[in-house]
Design an enzyme around this catalytic site. Structure first.
Site, PDB file in Angstrom:
ATOM      1  N   LEU A   8      36.469  44.933  41.329  1.00 25.30           N
ATOM      2  CA  LEU A   8      35.156  44.311  41.247  1.00 25.30           C
ATOM      3  C   LEU A   8      35.091  43.225  42.315  1.00 25.30           C
ATOM      4  CD1 LEU A   8      34.669  43.805  37.386  1.00 25.30           C
ATOM      5  CD2 LEU A   8      33.791  45.656  38.813  1.00 25.30           C
ATOM      6  N   ASP A   9      33.912  43.032  42.896  1.00 23.51           N
ATOM      7  CA  ASP A   9      33.755  41.949  43.857  1.00 23.51           C
ATOM      8  C   ASP A   9      34.124  40.619  43.202  1.00 23.51           C
ATOM      9  OD1 ASP A   9      32.773  43.745  45.728  1.00 23.51           O
ATOM     10  OD2 ASP A   9      30.696  43.448  45.102  1.00 23.51           O
ATOM     11  N   LYS A  10      34.513  39.687  44.006  1.00 26.66           N
ATOM     12  CA  LYS A  10      34.956  38.383  43.506  1.00 26.66           C
ATOM     13  C   LYS A  10      33.942  37.763  42.549  1.00 26.66           C
ATOM     14  CE  LYS A  10      36.350  33.772  45.099  1.00 26.66           C
ATOM     15  NZ  LYS A  10      36.625  32.919  46.290  1.00 26.66           N
TER      16      LYS A  10
END
Length: 335
Positions: A155-157
């Site tokens: 998942l993106d940050k």
């Protein structure tokens, strides 16, 4: 076995620790192979290293990204972005984890927004990998390499929600195959600017690295990889016209930044998205985002379902939207 899942095939795009080299190719130098011509301007780089950097999309000519060093050099300004080196061995860190499930083969967590999945330029520690190394110790799968042990997808940050990591090599291989076949249930909640034209629909495009900015992904007419997102409108905010909306998005594929790119492609980027949120939302929505200090893309991975790679049990995990997104939705409902 399938290729590496597309969720983790790209390095983090939002790099901050980079060294940018520039060079100007004259008319006399034009016509030679590009990689050969640039070795004169970048003497500290071997030709092989230069070729690799070009293939990664780190070279631009007058602002346009070039990915093939065999092209002929043209007059003009070239810019080469070189990523900073990061530690080859992430250190365990005692970072609290919201654990939804754990056994000897895998661990499922509800990732908080602001936590990167693994170390990368600009994010050297404080990542999920650092936390997993502390929590799982030597049991963490090593197939992902020293920087990504146990990481099967990402998942993106600043995207919150459900993630699974492998604790054994056999689980890592099996989960990777599931993700490679897209045999995974994944549903996200997104709060977007405006609203899609239809109550539900499917976005089917090709997504790849942007030709204009290598730090972004983009919908491409040619090249890239197929990307399919199914969306459903859950709630519209605004009394006269749609100013914002809450969507459920189900992934059929899992390309880097897929939902963020597809929502922007529909003209409804995620609120707070610093990369794909071009165009300002309505004044009322801007005020809500500002008052809440909502500083990330409004995107949450709310559901992850898959077959346990060892036991064969069908598993499904849900995570409620975090407080910041709940507060955002409640404020938009009160407009």
């Amino acid at each position: 076995m399938n290729d590496t899942p597309d969720d983790i095939e790209d390095d983090d795009l939002a790099e901050t620790d980079v060294n940018v080299l520039t060079a100007t190719v004259t008319a006399d130098e034009a016509g030679d192979r590009l990689d050969r011509a640039l070795t004169v301007h970048f003497p500290d780089l071997s030709r092989a290293r230069l070729q690799a950097l070009i293939a990664e999309g780190r070279l631009s000519h007058n602002g346009a990204v070039i990915t093939d060093g065999k092209h002929k050099a043209r007059p003009g300004d070239y810019s080469l972005s070189i990523p900073a080196l990061i530690s080859a061995n992430p250190e365990p860190q005692d970072i609290p984890l919201d654990i939804l499930f754990e056994d000897e083969h895998l661990i499922v967590i509800n990732k908080a927004p602001g936590m990167a999945a693994h170390p990368a330029p600009g994010t050297r520690d404080g990542t999920l990998v650092n936390a997993l190394l502390f929590h799982c110790g030597e049991s963490l799968s090593g197939i992902g390499g020293v920087l990504r042990p146990g990481i099967v997808h990402r998942l993106d940050k600043d995207t919150s929600g459900v993630m699974v990591a492998a604790k054994s090599d056999v689980a890592h291989r099996s989960l990777s195959e599931l993700f490679g076949r897209h045999d995974i249930d994944r549903e996200y909640k997104a709060v977007v600017r405006g609203a899609p034209r239809y109550v539900s629909g499917t976005v089917n495009t090709r997504i790849g690295r942007s030709h204009h900015d290598r730090k972004k992904m983009a919908v491409l007419r040619g090249g890239g990889r197929e990307a399919i997102t199914h969306y459903r409108l859950e709630e519209v905010f605004g009394t006269v016209k749609p100013l914002a909306a809450l969507l459920s998005c189900r992934l059929e594929t899992g390309r880097t930044h897929q939902i963020r790119v597809h929502m922007a492609h529909l003209g409804c980027p995620c609120l707070g998205d610093p990369v794909y949120g071009s165009g300002a939302p309505a004044r009322e929505v801007q005020e809500i985002v500002r008052d809440l200090e909502f500083g990330r893309q409004a995107l949450h991975a709310g559901l992850l379902g898959f077959v346990h790679p060892i036991t064969g049990e069908k598993l499904k995990f849900k995570a409620k939207m975090p407080d910041d997104m709940v507060q955002l939705v409640e404020a938009l409902q009160d407009m």
